[in-house]
Design a protein around this motif. Structure first.
Motif, PDB file in Angstrom:
ATOM      1  N   GLY A 230     -26.716  -4.393  59.402  1.00  0.00           N
ATOM      2  CA  GLY A 230     -26.306  -5.536  60.424  1.00  0.00           C
ATOM      3  C   GLY A 230     -26.474  -6.911  60.230  1.00  0.00           C
ATOM      4  N   ARG A 231     -27.175  -7.365  58.983  1.00  0.00           N
ATOM      5  CA  ARG A 231     -26.788  -8.031  59.086  1.00  0.00           C
ATOM      6  C   ARG A 231     -26.138  -8.634  58.239  1.00  0.00           C
ATOM      7  N   LEU A 232     -25.769  -7.943  56.844  1.00  0.00           N
ATOM      8  CA  LEU A 232     -24.235  -8.477  56.542  1.00  0.00           C
ATOM      9  C   LEU A 232     -23.567  -8.244  56.617  1.00  0.00           C
ATOM     10  N   LEU A 233     -22.943  -7.575  57.977  1.00  0.00           N
ATOM     11  CA  LEU A 233     -21.743  -7.106  58.418  1.00  0.00           C
ATOM     12  C   LEU A 233     -20.278  -8.260  58.394  1.00  0.00           C
ATOM     13  N   ARG A 234     -20.845  -9.832  58.381  1.00  0.00           N
ATOM     14  CA  ARG A 234     -19.796 -10.548  57.861  1.00  0.00           C
ATOM     15  C   ARG A 234     -19.172 -10.455  56.849  1.00  0.00           C
ATOM     16  N   CYS A 235     -20.150  -9.458  55.859  1.00  0.00           N
ATOM     17  CA  CYS A 235     -19.596 -10.013  54.643  1.00  0.00           C
ATOM     18  C   CYS A 235     -17.948  -8.918  54.493  1.00  0.00           C
ATOM     19  N   GLN A 236     -17.971  -7.571  56.011  1.00  0.00           N
ATOM     20  CA  GLN A 236     -17.004  -7.383  55.906  1.00  0.00           C
ATOM     21  C   GLN A 236     -15.143  -7.929  56.570  1.00  0.00           C
ATOM     22  N   GLU A 237     -15.840  -9.052  56.781  1.00  0.00           N
ATOM     23  CA  GLU A 237     -14.502  -9.694  57.010  1.00  0.00           C
ATOM     24  C   GLU A 237     -14.763 -10.568  55.650  1.00  0.00           C
ATOM     25  N   SER A 238     -15.572 -11.656  54.722  1.00  0.00           N
ATOM     26  CA  SER A 238     -15.672 -12.960  53.970  1.00  0.00           C
ATOM     27  C   SER A 238     -15.736 -12.121  52.888  1.00  0.00           C
ATOM     28  N   VAL A 239     -15.755 -11.992  52.395  1.00  0.00           N
ATOM     29  CA  VAL A 239     -16.047 -10.919  50.953  1.00  0.00           C
ATOM     30  C   VAL A 239     -15.319  -9.588  50.885  1.00  0.00           C
ATOM     31  N   ARG A 240     -15.245  -8.814  51.717  1.00  0.00           N
ATOM     32  CA  ARG A 240     -14.769  -6.820  51.321  1.00  0.00           C
ATOM     33  C   ARG A 240     -13.093  -6.969  50.845  1.00  0.00           C
ATOM     34  N   PRO A 241     -12.999  -8.120  51.770  1.00  0.00           N
ATOM     35  CA  PRO A 241     -10.961  -7.845  51.802  1.00  0.00           C
ATOM     36  C   PRO A 241     -10.831  -8.231  50.193  1.00  0.00           C
ATOM     37  N   ALA A 242     -11.642  -9.603  49.510  1.00  0.00           N
ATOM     38  CA  ALA A 242     -11.304  -9.701  48.869  1.00  0.00           C
ATOM     39  C   ALA A 242     -11.913  -9.092  47.385  1.00  0.00           C
ATOM     40  N   ALA A 243     -12.989  -8.699  47.657  1.00  0.00           N
ATOM     41  CA  ALA A 243     -13.859  -7.698  46.425  1.00  0.00           C
ATOM     42  C   ALA A 243     -12.614  -6.754  46.532  1.00  0.00           C
ATOM     43  N   HIS A 244     -12.266  -5.948  47.580  1.00  0.00           N
ATOM     44  CA  HIS A 244     -11.524  -5.059  47.847  1.00  0.00           C
ATOM     45  C   HIS A 244      -9.645  -5.395  46.725  1.00  0.00           C
ATOM     46  N   ALA A 245      -9.302  -6.399  47.038  1.00  0.00           N
ATOM     47  CA  ALA A 245      -8.286  -6.506  46.205  1.00  0.00           C
ATOM     48  C   ALA A 245      -8.411  -7.146  45.100  1.00  0.00           C
ATOM     49  N   MET A 246     -10.020  -7.369  44.129  1.00  0.00           N
ATOM     50  CA  MET A 246      -9.808  -7.576  42.723  1.00  0.00           C
ATOM     51  C   MET A 246     -10.157  -6.465  42.136  1.00  0.00           C
ATOM     52  N   VAL A 247     -10.878  -5.083  43.246  1.00  0.00           N
ATOM     53  CA  VAL A 247     -10.818  -3.414  42.038  1.00  0.00           C
ATOM     54  C   VAL A 247      -9.733  -3.610  42.243  1.00  0.00           C
ATOM     55  N   VAL A 248      -8.183  -3.168  43.251  1.00  0.00           N
ATOM     56  CA  VAL A 248      -6.877  -2.576  43.235  1.00  0.00           C
ATOM     57  C   VAL A 248      -6.508  -3.087  41.979  1.00  0.00           C
ATOM     58  N   LEU A 249      -6.365  -4.510  41.972  1.00  0.00           N
ATOM     59  CA  LEU A 249      -5.970  -5.333  41.017  1.00  0.00           C
ATOM     60  C   LEU A 249      -6.152  -4.492  39.687  1.00  0.00           C
ATOM     61  N   LEU A 250      -7.086  -4.047  39.021  1.00  0.00           N
ATOM     62  CA  LEU A 250      -7.992  -3.612  37.773  1.00  0.00           C
ATOM     63  C   LEU A 250      -7.771  -2.463  37.257  1.00  0.00           C
ATOM     64  N   LEU A 251      -8.006  -1.600  39.098  1.00  0.00           N
ATOM     65  CA  LEU A 251      -7.438  -0.590  38.582  1.00  0.00           C
ATOM     66  C   LEU A 251      -6.110   0.018  39.033  1.00  0.00           C
ATOM     67  N   GLY A 252      -4.862  -0.492  39.385  1.00  0.00           N
ATOM     68  CA  GLY A 252      -3.322  -1.365  39.322  1.00  0.00           C
ATOM     69  C   GLY A 252      -3.292  -1.344  37.280  1.00  0.00           C
ATOM     70  N   TYR A 253      -3.589  -2.294  36.613  1.00  0.00           N
ATOM     71  CA  TYR A 253      -3.447  -2.541  35.624  1.00  0.00           C
ATOM     72  C   TYR A 253      -3.911  -1.233  34.735  1.00  0.00           C
ATOM     73  N   VAL A 254      -4.914  -0.967  35.264  1.00  0.00           N
ATOM     74  CA  VAL A 254      -5.582   0.907  33.733  1.00  0.00           C
ATOM     75  C   VAL A 254      -4.205   1.741  34.628  1.00  0.00           C
ATOM     76  N   ALA A 255      -3.404   1.438  35.352  1.00  0.00           N
ATOM     77  CA  ALA A 255      -2.788   2.346  35.910  1.00  0.00           C
ATOM     78  C   ALA A 255      -1.043   2.356  35.121  1.00  0.00           C
ATOM     79  N   LEU A 256      -1.330   1.294  35.042  1.00  0.00           N
ATOM     80  CA  LEU A 256       0.093   0.421  34.500  1.00  0.00           C
ATOM     81  C   LEU A 256       0.088   0.618  33.451  1.00  0.00           C
ATOM     82  N   GLY A 257      -1.162   0.583  32.030  1.00  0.00           N
ATOM     83  CA  GLY A 257      -1.215   0.520  30.921  1.00  0.00           C
ATOM     84  C   GLY A 257      -1.385   2.060  30.848  1.00  0.00           C
ATOM     85  N   LEU A 258      -2.280   3.082  31.308  1.00  0.00           N
ATOM     86  CA  LEU A 258      -2.088   4.652  30.914  1.00  0.00           C
ATOM     87  C   LEU A 258      -0.481   4.765  30.750  1.00  0.00           C
ATOM     88  N   VAL A 259       0.719   4.388  32.087  1.00  0.00           N
ATOM     89  CA  VAL A 259       1.847   4.832  31.889  1.00  0.00           C
ATOM     90  C   VAL A 259       3.096   4.480  30.566  1.00  0.00           C
TER      91      VAL A 259
END
Length: 422
Positions: free
Chosen positions: A200-229
Motif C-alpha cells: 500500500g505504501r508504494l502504490l504511488r509508484c504506479q503513477e510516477s515510476v511504473r510507466p517510465a520503467a515499463h517504457a524502458m523495458v519496452v525500448l530495450l526489448l524493441g531493440y532486441v526484436a529489431l536486431g533479431l529481424v
C-alpha cells in the motif's frame, strides 16, 4: 441457519513448489540458450569433454558471476589471460523467465503486503543460492593451447612448455553478484509489470515510476526484436548462418543496446588485436582493428558506411513510441514537463546500465623467459569501453526531448483519470 463465513486472508499460491518451478525453468532456459549459442560458435569441439563446463561458465557469467582465468606453460614460460564479458542474450532470457515465474502467483491481485512479497522472494532466493553454488563449483576447466608448427612449437617441445589456460569461478563473488542479479530482476518485475501488486505504501509508484520503467523495458526489448529481424535477414541474404545464430543466442543485446547509445551520439573506445574478434558487423571490426585505441561513434561509423545514420532515425522512432505509450498510461493530470523529466531520468539510468553491461575486455599472451609475447597469432587483445558520463548525459537529453514530444502527442488520447463527456 447462519451464512458461511469467508476468510479475508487470501489463499497462498506461491509456496516452495512454485519457487522450485520458477528457478528450474529459468536455469533450464539459460542453459539451453547458452548451449545452442556455444554449439553454433563451434565450442562443441572443445577437447576433454569441456563443452558442458563451458556452458555452465557461460551461465555463471550471464548472472554476474566472476571467472578467474589462469595459465601455465612450464617453469620457463608463463601465460596471461583475462576476460570480462556478459552474454546478454542468456542474461535477458533468464531474467524474463524468472521474472514471469515470480509474478505469476501474484496475478489478479491489487495489493500485496511487503511481508508477503518478501517471503515469496526469499523462497526463490534460497533456491537460487543453491543453484549458484552448484554452478560455481562446476564451472572449471583447463585447456591445452595448440601453438601450431614452427619456431614456437619447437621451443615448447624443447623446454616441455605446453601452454595451458583454464578457468575457475570465484565462488563468493559469484554468489554475491548472482543474488544481486536476482534481486534486480525481482524488483524490476514488480516495477514494470502493469498488473503486479505492490504494498500500500508504494502504490504511488504506479503513477510516477511504473510507466517510465515499463517504457524502458519496452525500448530495450524493441531493440532486441529489431536486431533479431536484421540478423535473420542478414543470415538469409549473406550466408554464415552458424555465426549469426551464435550472435543471436549469446550476444544480440550486447550489439543492439550498443547501437542504442551510438544512435544518441555516445562515444566508445576500443581495439581488436590478434586472432580474437567481437561478434559484430564487419564495419565495427574494421574500425576497431587498428594499431592504437580506436574511437567508435556516429562520425567514424558513417565514414565507413553512410547507412549508419539510420541509427539516429531508429532512436527517434522508438523513443517517441515509448514516450507516447508512457504518457498514454499515465494519469491525465501529469503535465508534459513532468513526463519529460521522468523519461529523462529513466533513459539516463538505462544508458548507464547499458554502458556497464556492454563493456568487453579480453586478452591472452604467452611469454618465454619473461621476454615479450610469443605465439604470433596466439597473443591478442579485445576491449570496448564507453565514455560513460557523456553517454549518460546524452541519454538524459534525449529522454527530456522525446518525453516532452511524446506527452504532446498523447494529449488527444483518453488517459487514466479522465472523465468522459456524456
Amino acid at each position: 441457519m447462519s451464512p458461511p463465513t469467508v476468510s479475508a486472508r487470501p489463499v497462498a499460491r506461491h509456496g516452495w513448489a512454485r519457487a522450485v518451478a520458477a528457478v528450474l525453468t529459468g536455469l533450464a532456459v539459460m542453459v539451453l540458450i547458452a548451449a545452442l549459442g556455444l554449439w553454433a560458435a563451434g565450442a562443441a569441439d572443445l577437447p576433454d569433454g569441456a563443452f558442458a563446463r563451458v556452458v555452465v561458465a557461460t551461465v555463471v557469467t550471464a548472472v554476474g558471476g566472476t571467472l578467474e582465468l589462469s595459465g601455465n606453460a612450464g617453469a620457463l614460460a608463463r601465460t596471461r589471460a583475462g576476460l570480462t564479458v556478459l552474454p546478454l542474450s542468456v542474461t535477458l532470457a533468464g531474467a524474463l523467465v524468472i521474472g514471469a515465474g515470480f509474478l505469476r502467483p501474484l496475478r489478479h491481485r491489487a495489493v500485496a503486503s511487503a511481508r508477503e512479497l518478501a517471503g515469496w522472494a526469499a523462497r526463490i532466493a534460497v533456491l537460487w543460492l543453491c543453484a549458484l553454488i552448484g554452478l560455481a563449483l562446476a564451472a572449471r576447466q583447463t585447456f591445452a593451447v595448440d601453438v601450431g608448427n614452427g619456431t614456437l612449437s619447437d621451443l615448447t617441445g624443447l623446454f616441455d612448455l605446453e601452454p595451458k589456460i583454464g578457468f575457475t569461478t570465484d565462488v563468493p563473488l559469484t554468489v554475491l553478484f548472482g543474488l544481486l542479479w536476482l534481486a534486480g530482476v525481482l524488483v524490476l518485475a514488480l516495477l514494470v509489470a502493469p498488473g503486479a501488486p505492490l504494498p500500500g505504501r508504494l502504490l504511488r509508484c504506479q503513477e510516477s515510476v511504473r510507466p517510465a520503467a515499463h517504457a524502458m523495458v519496452v525500448l530495450l526489448l524493441g531493440y532486441v526484436a529489431l536486431g533479431l529481424v536484421v540478423a535473420l535477414v542478414s543470415a538469409a541474404t549473406r550466408g554464415q548462418p552458424a555465426e549469426t545464430l551464435a550472435l543471436i543466442l549469446l550476444g544480440l543485446p550486447n550489439l543492439v543496446w550498443l547501437a542504442l547509445t551510438l544512435g544518441q551520439g555516445a562515444t566508445w573506445h576500443g581495439r581488436v588485436d590478434g586472432p580474437f574478434g567481437l561478434p559484430m558487423p564487419h564495419v565495427l571490426d574494421e574500425i576497431l582493428r587498428t594499431p592504437d585505441v580506436a574511437t567508435l561513434n556516429l562520425r567514424t561509423l558513417t565514414a565507413h558506411d553512410g547507412r549508419m545514420w539510420w541509427l539516429v532515425v531508429t532512436d527517434v522512432v522508438l523513443l517517441l513510441a515509448v514516450a507516447f505509450g508512457m504518457a498514454a498510461r499515465s494519469p491525465a493530470r501529469v503535465p508534459a514537463w513532468q513526463h519529460a523529466v521522468r523519461l529523462g531520468v529513466a533513459l539516463a539510468l538505462t544508458v548507464f546500465m547499458v554502458c556497464l553491461l556492454c563493456r568487453i575486455s579480453a586478452h591472452y599472451g604467452l611469454s618465454l623467459l619473461g621476454i615479450g609475447d610469443l605465439g604470433g597469432g596466439l597473443s591478442g587483445e579485445v576491449f570496448l569501453r564507453p565514455r560513460l558520463w557523456q553517454a549518460v548525459s546524452l541519454g538524459a537529453l534525449w529522454g527530456l526531448a522525446t518525453g516532452f514530444l511524446g506527452a504532446l502527442l498523447a494529449r488527444p488520447v483518453r488517459r487514466p483519470g479522465e472523465v468522459g463527456t456524456p
